[in-house]
Design a protein around this motif. Structure first.
Motif: not given
Length: 319
Positions: A234-261
């Motif tokens: 939820a925090d990542l999505v909020a930040r992505v949406r805020g940056m998209g609005r501010a820069a006038g760009v459209r994000f295609r998605g949000a990705i969380v990357v974690l260790p394989d194990d």
């Protein structure tokens, strides 16, 4: 599995003290195998951890190497003495070494991945040790192992960001990456940031690099697990949406990357969260998802990529 500052040590997994003798260590290993075996009601992930722990400390040579590298045994220096570990003791926890000359085309990279958390870790480590006390090596394994959880968490997340940066750099010259980007409306130096923004032919993505120190799952569109605090997705999505609005760009998605194990499967797509497609991916699968894009995401043409890059360059501030 045992390389993270947040991970339990091999001795913790086997349920023994680091100075236990070889016979007691072997008995503990056999007991833990019986306790964790899936056929007797044990947990499969824990069973694998027990086997991996034994590989690391089950022979005299392996145990000696493990103890040296993780600050155990008589060879470990006092927790914050001037003699704290040599550079070879904790190379995986140190700042990344300069890469050897590589002639392959690399992604355009801006910012310092993991930089904010590295600096914060060093400042807080000095405070924890105490003013006037020599701190020869802030990455000495014995010192890191005894540090408070919030300090180990800072270092673990810095390492996670650095690992992601190495992966995205290899995507090639068609990609542009911004690291340690301040979220809109936040002051420089705040931990409220987007770890990575990745722009390429498959789209524009906000990426969060995390290490929770153990296995996690996904429930109702959010990451859950023993080491998870707050609402990372939820925090990542909020930040992505805020940056998209501010820069006038459209994000295609949000990705969380974690260790394989820490994940049961390499790629888990969650659908849209507040209108933003979200995926949780293992580190080894990150290149795949960034090259192909999330399901349903439209590819970007050359002019669209150029426009998005120009807008972001004008708006991005670094932590």
């Amino acid at each position: 599995m045992f390389d993270s500052p947040l991970s339990a040590s091999a001795y913790d997994v086997l349920g023994v003290a680091p100075d236990v003798d070889d016979d007691a260590l072997r008995k503990a290993y056999r007991l833990r195998l019986r306790q964790t075996h899936p056929d007797t009601g044990g947990d499969a992930a824990t069973f694998v951890q027990v086997q991996r722990a034994w590989e690391l400390v089950g022979t005299a040579d392996a145990r000696a190497a493990y103890d040296r590298g993780h600050g155990f045994g008589s060879s470990a220096a006092p927790e914050w003495s001037d003699a704290a570990g040599s550079a070879s003791d904790a190379t995986s926890w140190r700042a990344p070494r300069a890469a050897s000359r590589d002639t392959r085309p690399r992604a355009r990279s801006h910012g310092h991945p993991g930089g904010w958390r590295r600096e914060r870790y060093l400042d807080l480590m000095r405070e924890w040790v105490g003013r006037g006390v020599p701190l020869e090596d802030p990455y000495d394994p014995a010192l890191v192992r005894t540090a408070p959880h919030h300090l180990r968490r800072l270092l673990a997340d810095a390492l996670a960001e650095e690992a992601t940066a190495r992966i995205v750099a290899d995507l090639g010259m068609g990609y542009t990456v911004w690291h340690d980007v301040m979220a809109e409306g936040r002051d420089a130096g705040s931990d409220d940031k987007i770890d990575h923004i990745v722009l390429g032919p498959s789209g524009l993505y906000g990426v969060l690099s995390e290490d929770f120190g153990g296995p996690v799952g996904v429930r109702r569109g959010e990451i859950v697990g023993d080491g998870v605090v707050g609402t990372p997705i939820a925090d990542l999505v909020a930040r992505v949406r805020g940056m998209g609005r501010a820069a006038g760009v459209r994000f295609r998605g949000a990705i969380v990357v974690l260790p394989d194990d820490d994940l049961d499967q390499a790629i888990t797509e969650l659908g849209k969260v507040r209108g933003v497609p979200v995926a949780v991916v293992a580190r080894s699968a990150l290149s795949t998802i960034l090259r192909r894009g999330l399901t349903g995401a439209r590819a970007m043409g050359g002019n669209e990529v150029f426009d998005a890059r120009t807008r972001l360059q004008q708006r991005v501030r670094f932590a």
